[in-house]
Write a protein that holds these residues in place. Structure first.
Motif, PDB file in Angstrom:
ATOM      1  N   ILE A  67       0.871  -1.173   0.000  1.00 46.10           N
ATOM      2  CA  ILE A  67       0.000   0.000   0.000  1.00 46.10           C
ATOM      3  C   ILE A  67       0.911   1.227   0.000  1.00 46.10           C
ATOM      4  O   ILE A  67       1.667   1.445   0.951  1.00 46.10           O
ATOM      5  CB  ILE A  67      -0.932   0.000   1.228  1.00 46.10           C
ATOM      6  CG1 ILE A  67      -1.763  -1.295   1.246  1.00 46.10           C
ATOM      7  CG2 ILE A  67      -1.828   1.225   1.224  1.00 46.10           C
ATOM      8  CD1 ILE A  67      -2.530  -1.521   2.532  1.00 46.10           C
ATOM      9  N   VAL A  68       0.862   1.987  -1.088  1.00 47.83           N
ATOM     10  CA  VAL A  68       1.774   3.120  -1.263  1.00 47.83           C
ATOM     11  C   VAL A  68       0.989   4.396  -1.560  1.00 47.83           C
ATOM     12  O   VAL A  68      -0.118   4.353  -2.097  1.00 47.83           O
ATOM     13  CB  VAL A  68       2.784   2.848  -2.403  1.00 47.83           C
ATOM     14  CG1 VAL A  68       3.688   1.684  -2.056  1.00 47.83           C
ATOM     15  CG2 VAL A  68       2.072   2.572  -3.714  1.00 47.83           C
ATOM     16  N   ALA A  69       1.591   5.530  -1.217  1.00 41.27           N
ATOM     17  CA  ALA A  69       0.988   6.829  -1.510  1.00 41.27           C
ATOM     18  C   ALA A  69       1.448   7.282  -2.888  1.00 41.27           C
ATOM     19  O   ALA A  69       2.618   7.144  -3.240  1.00 41.27           O
ATOM     20  CB  ALA A  69       1.393   7.845  -0.454  1.00 41.27           C
ATOM     21  N   ASP A  70       0.521   7.832  -3.675  1.00 40.35           N
ATOM     22  CA  ASP A  70       0.903   8.380  -4.971  1.00 40.35           C
ATOM     23  C   ASP A  70       1.300   9.849  -4.790  1.00 40.35           C
ATOM     24  O   ASP A  70       1.345  10.365  -3.670  1.00 40.35           O
ATOM     25  CB  ASP A  70      -0.214   8.198  -6.009  1.00 40.35           C
ATOM     26  CG  ASP A  70      -1.503   8.901  -5.640  1.00 40.35           C
ATOM     27  OD1 ASP A  70      -1.480   9.809  -4.779  1.00 40.35           O
ATOM     28  OD2 ASP A  70      -2.544   8.556  -6.232  1.00 40.35           O
ATOM     29  N   SER A  71       1.579  10.542  -5.885  1.00 35.77           N
ATOM     30  CA  SER A  71       2.074  11.917  -5.820  1.00 35.77           C
ATOM     31  C   SER A  71       1.068  12.879  -5.188  1.00 35.77           C
ATOM     32  O   SER A  71       1.454  13.902  -4.628  1.00 35.77           O
ATOM     33  CB  SER A  71       2.477  12.401  -7.218  1.00 35.77           C
ATOM     34  OG  SER A  71       1.356  12.306  -8.083  1.00 35.77           O
ATOM     35  N   SER A  72      -0.211  12.543  -5.230  1.00 38.90           N
ATOM     36  CA  SER A  72      -1.229  13.426  -4.638  1.00 38.90           C
ATOM     37  C   SER A  72      -1.530  13.058  -3.178  1.00 38.90           C
ATOM     38  O   SER A  72      -2.388  13.677  -2.555  1.00 38.90           O
ATOM     39  CB  SER A  72      -2.507  13.384  -5.470  1.00 38.90           C
ATOM     40  OG  SER A  72      -3.060  12.089  -5.444  1.00 38.90           O
ATOM     41  N   GLY A  73      -0.858  12.045  -2.650  1.00 37.89           N
ATOM     42  CA  GLY A  73      -1.069  11.649  -1.258  1.00 37.89           C
ATOM     43  C   GLY A  73      -2.161  10.616  -1.063  1.00 37.89           C
ATOM     44  O   GLY A  73      -2.458  10.231   0.063  1.00 37.89           O
ATOM     45  N   ASP A  74      -2.783  10.167  -2.162  1.00 41.05           N
ATOM     46  CA  ASP A  74      -3.790   9.112  -2.066  1.00 41.05           C
ATOM     47  C   ASP A  74      -3.087   7.761  -2.048  1.00 41.05           C
ATOM     48  O   ASP A  74      -2.067   7.561  -2.706  1.00 41.05           O
ATOM     49  CB  ASP A  74      -4.754   9.173  -3.254  1.00 41.05           C
ATOM     50  CG  ASP A  74      -5.601  10.432  -3.251  1.00 41.05           C
ATOM     51  OD1 ASP A  74      -5.951  10.903  -2.157  1.00 41.05           O
ATOM     52  OD2 ASP A  74      -5.898  10.943  -4.354  1.00 41.05           O
ATOM     53  N   TYR A  75      -3.678   6.820  -1.301  1.00 42.64           N
ATOM     54  CA  TYR A  75      -3.076   5.492  -1.195  1.00 42.64           C
ATOM     55  C   TYR A  75      -3.678   4.542  -2.213  1.00 42.64           C
ATOM     56  O   TYR A  75      -4.866   4.596  -2.514  1.00 42.64           O
ATOM     57  CB  TYR A  75      -3.274   4.930   0.212  1.00 42.64           C
ATOM     58  CG  TYR A  75      -2.386   5.600   1.229  1.00 42.64           C
ATOM     59  CD1 TYR A  75      -1.085   5.169   1.430  1.00 42.64           C
ATOM     60  CD2 TYR A  75      -2.848   6.680   1.968  1.00 42.64           C
ATOM     61  CE1 TYR A  75      -0.262   5.782   2.346  1.00 42.64           C
ATOM     62  CE2 TYR A  75      -2.026   7.304   2.896  1.00 42.64           C
ATOM     63  CZ  TYR A  75      -0.740   6.852   3.077  1.00 42.64           C
ATOM     64  OH  TYR A  75       0.075   7.470   3.987  1.00 42.64           O
ATOM     65  N   LYS A  76      -2.821   3.673  -2.738  1.00 44.98           N
ATOM     66  CA  LYS A  76      -3.284   2.641  -3.659  1.00 44.98           C
ATOM     67  C   LYS A  76      -2.549   1.347  -3.348  1.00 44.98           C
ATOM     68  O   LYS A  76      -1.469   1.350  -2.754  1.00 44.98           O
ATOM     69  CB  LYS A  76      -3.063   3.065  -5.111  1.00 44.98           C
ATOM     70  CG  LYS A  76      -1.615   3.285  -5.478  1.00 44.98           C
ATOM     71  CD  LYS A  76      -1.471   3.712  -6.913  1.00 44.98           C
ATOM     72  CE  LYS A  76      -0.003   3.944  -7.254  1.00 44.98           C
ATOM     73  NZ  LYS A  76       0.193   4.289  -8.629  1.00 44.98           N
ATOM     74  N   LYS A  77      -3.150   0.238  -3.777  1.00 46.48           N
ATOM     75  CA  LYS A  77      -2.564  -1.083  -3.568  1.00 46.48           C
ATOM     76  C   LYS A  77      -1.881  -1.506  -4.858  1.00 46.48           C
ATOM     77  O   LYS A  77      -2.501  -1.535  -5.915  1.00 46.48           O
ATOM     78  CB  LYS A  77      -3.642  -2.092  -3.186  1.00 46.48           C
ATOM     79  CG  LYS A  77      -4.354  -1.737  -1.901  1.00 46.48           C
ATOM     80  CD  LYS A  77      -5.516  -2.671  -1.633  1.00 46.48           C
ATOM     81  CE  LYS A  77      -6.331  -2.172  -0.465  1.00 46.48           C
ATOM     82  NZ  LYS A  77      -7.517  -2.981  -0.222  1.00 46.48           N
ATOM     83  N   VAL A  78      -0.604  -1.841  -4.753  1.00 53.07           N
ATOM     84  CA  VAL A  78       0.184  -2.271  -5.909  1.00 53.07           C
ATOM     85  C   VAL A  78       0.622  -3.708  -5.655  1.00 53.07           C
ATOM     86  O   VAL A  78       1.278  -3.992  -4.641  1.00 53.07           O
ATOM     87  CB  VAL A  78       1.418  -1.357  -6.103  1.00 53.07           C
ATOM     88  CG1 VAL A  78       2.260  -1.835  -7.271  1.00 53.07           C
ATOM     89  CG2 VAL A  78       0.992   0.096  -6.274  1.00 53.07           C
TER      90      VAL A  78
END
Length: 193
Positions: free
Chosen positions: A169-180
């Motif tokens: 679970i990582v944060a993208d450039s906008s600070g939203d989290y996504k599951k990779v």
């Protein structure tokens, strides 16, 4: 004096029974792992006795979490405020725990569901149970957030089996989290002989 000894004994015994995965690792860095199970079965997650093959025996102190209907019965629900919580799965199908980081870590899903019914069988109420087990091994990063998703997958012959995917679970450039989905993890499916 007797009361003090009795109270000390109870505290010592209850400390031994505590789940070590509900606290950060005492001997080094920690990461967080969300264990998620999509099917409406019960899933018992533990540390395997061997990491190269699946054993049906569990050792004392190996329990990490219980998922499914029994999670409510054994009060095995744990939340660590990890990002990207899946509200559609429901609370009883997700548990968040601490795991050791910077070292290889393995855990075993032990999913059980009802595979059918056999009228006249009294020991199980007529239910026929089916187990599906998988061991997952990877090396977590310190302070990392991970999710292991246990679900059923369709085989080329049209039948289903259990499967596991591991996500970071990582944060993208906008600070939203996504599951990779991770690439560097192993799933063991073969049973010990």
């Amino acid at each position: 004096m007797k009361k003090t000894l009795l109270l000390s004994g109870i505290i010592a015994l209850s400390g031994c029974a505590a789940n070590p995965y509900l606290q950060p690792a005492a001997n080094g860095p920690s990461a967080k792992l969300r264990l998620a199970s999509v099917p409406s079965n019960n899933n018992f997650v533990g540390v395997p006795s061997q990491t190269d093959c699946i054993s049906t025996k569990s050792e004392a102190g190996s329990h990490i979490a219980t998922l499914g209907l029994k999670a409510n019965l054994v009060r095995s629900l744990s939340r660590l405020d990890m990002p990207a919580y899946d509200t559609k799965l429901g609370d009883s199908h997700q548990n968040e725990v601490y795991i050791p980081a910077q070292v290889p870590f393995s855990f075993q899903f032990n999913g059980v569901g009802i595979a059918g019914f056999a009228p006249g069988k009294t020991d199980s109420g007529g239910a026929l149970y089916s187990w599906c087990r998988k061991i997952v091994s990877f090396e977590p990063k310190e302070n990392g957030n991970y999710e292991a998703l246990y679900d059923y997958i369709e085989l080329p012959n049209g039948k289903e089996t259990c499967g596991v995917k591991l996500f970071e679970i990582v944060a993208d450039s906008s600070g939203d989290y996504k599951k990779v989905e991770m690439e560097d993890y192993q799933v063991v499916e073969n049973y010990c002989k």
